[in-house]
Motif scaffolding. Structure first.
Motif, PDB file in Angstrom:
ATOM      1  N   PRO A 163       0.730  -1.335  -0.021  1.00 14.89           N
ATOM      2  CA  PRO A 163      -0.045  -0.101  -0.058  1.00 14.89           C
ATOM      3  C   PRO A 163       0.759   1.165  -0.206  1.00 14.89           C
ATOM      4  CG  PRO A 163      -0.727  -1.478   1.592  1.00 14.89           C
ATOM      5  CD  PRO A 163       0.509  -1.963   1.247  1.00 14.89           C
ATOM      6  N   LYS A 242      -3.913  -1.917  -3.811  1.00 12.38           N
ATOM      7  CA  LYS A 242      -4.995  -1.059  -3.309  1.00 12.38           C
ATOM      8  C   LYS A 242      -6.163  -1.943  -3.628  1.00 12.38           C
ATOM      9  CE  LYS A 242      -4.676   1.099  -7.967  1.00 12.38           C
ATOM     10  NZ  LYS A 242      -4.512   2.528  -8.567  1.00 12.38           N
ATOM     11  N   GLU A 243      -7.474  -1.143  -3.270  1.00 13.88           N
ATOM     12  CA  GLU A 243      -8.764  -1.856  -3.433  1.00 13.88           C
ATOM     13  C   GLU A 243      -8.906  -2.005  -5.125  1.00 13.88           C
ATOM     14  OE1 GLU A 243     -13.477  -0.888  -2.971  1.00 13.88           O
ATOM     15  OE2 GLU A 243     -11.854   0.212  -1.979  1.00 13.88           O
ATOM     16  N   LYS A 255      -7.902  -7.227  -3.567  1.00 12.98           N
ATOM     17  CA  LYS A 255      -6.832  -6.228  -3.656  1.00 12.98           C
ATOM     18  C   LYS A 255      -6.076  -6.259  -4.982  1.00 12.98           C
ATOM     19  CE  LYS A 255      -6.408  -4.924   1.238  1.00 12.98           C
ATOM     20  NZ  LYS A 255      -5.340  -4.950   2.170  1.00 12.98           N
ATOM     21  N   TYR A 280      -5.831 -13.513   2.848  1.00 14.28           N
ATOM     22  CA  TYR A 280      -5.564 -13.597   1.524  1.00 14.28           C
ATOM     23  C   TYR A 280      -4.520 -14.645   1.457  1.00 14.28           C
ATOM     24  CZ  TYR A 280      -7.642  -9.130   1.176  1.00 14.28           C
ATOM     25  OH  TYR A 280      -8.724  -8.023   0.966  1.00 14.28           O
ATOM     26  N   ASN A 334      -1.505  -6.920   3.101  1.00 16.82           N
ATOM     27  CA  ASN A 334      -0.722  -5.406   3.060  1.00 16.82           C
ATOM     28  C   ASN A 334       0.537  -5.671   2.123  1.00 16.82           C
ATOM     29  OD1 ASN A 334      -2.707  -3.959   4.292  1.00 16.82           O
ATOM     30  ND2 ASN A 334      -1.961  -5.227   6.416  1.00 16.82           N
TER      31      ASN A 334
END
Length: 683
Positions: A163, A242-243, A255, A280, A334
């Motif tokens: 991110p 990111k989203e 993501k 994830y 992340n």
């Protein structure tokens, strides 16, 4: 035409580049190579499994000796490279069968009506040298893996997404991780104006094969292949994480990040996906956000190959095969880090004869899988990428050979596998703690050596069934590889001109810059001799060489002076003698290293100062129970079962032994003899 009663009708040569009988024996004794043990138990070999290798102990000369039964001075393939006919400081491409001046055994088998396959045999197999329709040849123009030299379209990459990365960034051919975890902290510092995206083509592609000179000066340790080979570069891509937005089928919570390929010009979107518990645990890579299905879905700890995607090179786009693997995936989503292999053109049949064989293999077994060439001093990449990529390739090659035997009716197969040698050039020197490599752990790299031998044993296991089907199997190698006892002196590096020792002795003089530092350019007006390629010294002779300054009448005395000085030379680190054997060309006929391609003086490096293999005698030994000797094992019809011989087995003996087993004539220039002692019948 049959010359005598055949002892077998079907024969397979399993060639393993770089396989060392000494360290093999250690792993056999520990029960770690059960498939090879099964071949030994059912066949014949020396107790120490050794074969006396041809000199120089380098891939193309030794494989050509195995194929012809002739020494390098006779067959003419005398190093990895040939000497440039125009320049004493340059080399040219050598792995071309048209340079071989001795008859290859596979031409004899094919012309006798045996359907024969030559699979990636480096040095003397391509292009095919017999018009027989019974002969098939696959590659052999370089030692790495099938199609490596001609089908490569894109390089290996490490992709990191997080991110806090603000933009997609690409850095080509970074020779070490750019910051912790391959985050590009200073993009400009990672870029090199001289990054050569044609590196593979320079060594094995059109430029080399067309005879262009390659001029490499080996002046210090940083120029040596053990250092260069252990710091192989790869591309780094950083991407924001990111989203996911704009997708037609992105699941809830997914993501996204971006992968760059094709020199940074082609984008592939990717998704981090959650499992039913909300963690994830996988990555899906897509051609674009509108694609209904991904190109591939990656899970932890699983390398996936056979991924077909478009790659653009030189403004031409082609479908190519890649492999991929997740290296790191944060369950909270992340951070993700993954590897993407080099890309191989899936339609390149340039080095396949007949081309219909390429179609059969790719249709029934699959496209050629790329092998990784990165790892070296990064133990994680060796463990997670380099070694597993070779395990995949080994299985593909074994499947190809078994398919050709089972479905295509081949009766004689000569094959070569490069996994151990490829690994050794990156890793073996790190298996002893020396001052230059104190940042690595020798025990870790010793475990990697074992891993490559165990994967080779798995490869052998794919062919054990042939003994039940009436096949004779020979297991051979070109040379072994040592873990060096010391950092080698700058002498005997096969890749180019070795300057340091010859400068110190006053025979090679380099031009100097304004500060008195040596340039990578020879001062020919002052240079009396140069050392180039693995084991050769050339006098800069008037009337023969372009810039010759030494009179013919002075040549003999100068050779004597050089030989004396080399014997007296001492390594500045160890204080010990560096040169083992030093002979004039006329005397080197004793070793089979004579003739115009073997220099005016032949030498070897004394045991204890050798690099991996190319500068030494095949009897040299090193740290961690390693040696430069090649291996020999034979089993099946025509071979005494459970037999141990005391005979000295030489590489020149392999081709005539194949002839004897198949009841055929010997190669025309053969200098070896059949291994009578291990044969089941007198001939």
């Amino acid at each position: 035409m049959m010359k005598r009663t055949a002892l077998t009708q079907k024969l397979l040569v399993l060639g393993i580049d770089g396989m060392d009988p000494k360290i093999t024996g250690k792993y056999l004794a520990a029960g770690k190579m059960p498939n090879l043990q099964a071949f030994i138990d059912r066949g014949a070999a020396r107790k120490d499994l050794t074969m006396l290798g041809a000199i120089p102990t380098i891939t193309p000369p030794c494989w050509t000796t195995l194929a012809t039964g002739a020494y390098p001075g006779t067959h003419g393939i005398t190093c990895y490279w040939r000497q440039s006919p125009d320049s004493l400081d340059a080399v040219v491409y050598n792995m071309d069968s048209r340079y071989c001046t001795a008859e290859q055994i596979w031409n004899i088998t094919a012309e006798a009506g045996k359907k024969t396959l030559v699979w990636h045999w480096p040095g003397s197999s391509w292009p095919p040298t017999s018009p027989s329709p019974q002969l098939s040849v696959v590659d052999g123009t370089q030692p790495g893996s099938v199609n490596m030299g001609v089908a490569q379209l894109d390089w290996e990459k490490i992709i990191v997404a997080a991110p806090d990365i603000k933009e997609v960034r690409y850095a080509p051919r970074v020779d070490k991780p750019a910051g912790v975890g391959c985050i590009i902290t200073d993009l400009e510092a990672t870029l090199d104006d001289e990054v050569d995206d044609e590196m593979m083509e320079l060594w094995w592609g059109d430029k080399a094969r067309q005879g262009d000179e390659i001029r490499t000066y080996v002046m210090d340790d940083q120029d040596t292949e053990v250092v260069i080979g252990s710091k192989v570069a790869y591309d780094i891509v950083n991407s924001p994480l990111k989203e996911a937005t704009g997708w037609i089928s992105a699941p809830a919570g997914a993501k996204e990040f971006t992968i760059l390929t094709s020199g940074g010009v082609m984008r592939r979107p990717a998704l981090l996906l959650r499992n039913e518990t909300g963690e994830y645990d996988r990555v899906a890579v897509y051609k674009n956000k509108k694609a209904a299905a991904p190109l591939v879905t990656l899970e932890r700890d699983k390398m996936v190959t056979g991924i077909i995607d478009d790659v653009t090179k030189n403004e031409v786009t082609k479908p190519a095969c890649r492999s991929m693997k997740l290296l790191e995936l944060d369950p909270a989503g992340n951070r993700v880090r993954l590897w993407i292999s080099n890309a191989l053109d899936i339609a390149n049949d340039m080095l396949w004869h007949p081309k219909t064989l390429f179609d059969d293999i790719t249709r029934h077994i699959g496209v050629v899988p790329p092998v990784s060439l990165i790892g070296g001093e990064d133990a994680e990449l060796v463990r997670e990428i380099f070694e597993p990529s070779w395990a995949l390739y080994n299985r593909w090659q074994a499947a190809c050979l078994n398919y050709c035997i089972r479905e295509k009716g081949y009766e004689v197969v000569f094959s070569h596998l490069h996994n151990i040698d490829c690994a050794s050039h990156q890793l073996w020197h790190l298996a002893k703690t020396l001052p230059e490599w104190q940042h690595t752990d020798e025990a870790t790299y010793q475990q990697f050596i074992e891993k490559f031998y165990r994967q080779t044993d798995e490869y052998f296991g794919e062919f054990l069934h042939l003994l039940e089907d009436g096949w004779t199997v020979l297991i051979v190698s070109d040379h072994g590889l040592i873990v060096g006892e010391n950092v080698p002196p700058i002498l005997g590096e096969y890749g180019g001109l070795n300057t340091k020792v010859m400068e110190a002795l006053g025979y090679t003089v380099l031009k100097k810059d304004e500060n008195g530092n040596s340039l990578r350019e020879v001062d020919w007006e002052k240079t009396r001799a140069v050392q180039i390629r693995s084991n050769y010294i050339y006098i800069n002779l008037k009337g023969r060489d372009k810039h010759g300054i030494v009179d013919q009448k002075d040549k003999y005395a100068l050779e004597e002076q050089i030989i004396n000085d080399l014997y007296n030379y001492r390594d500045h680190r160890s204080g010990r003698r560096v040169v083992g054997i030093c002979l004039r060309n006329k005397d080197a006929v004793l070793l089979g290293t004579h003739g115009p391609e073997c220099g005016d003086i032949f030498f070897s490096i004394e045991e204890g100062h050798n690099r991996l293999h190319g500068d030494s005698l095949s009897t040299s030994e090193g740290y961690f129970d390693t040696s430069v000797s090649p291996i020999f094992v034979a089993a099946g019809p025509g071979i005494k079962p459970g037999f141990t011989t005391d005979r000295i087995i030489r590489q020149v003996d392999v081709a005539p032994s194949v002839s004897a087993l198949l009841g055929l004539r010997y190669p025309a220039q053969c200098e070896g003899a059949p291994l009578y002692q291990i044969l089941s019948e007198e001939i």
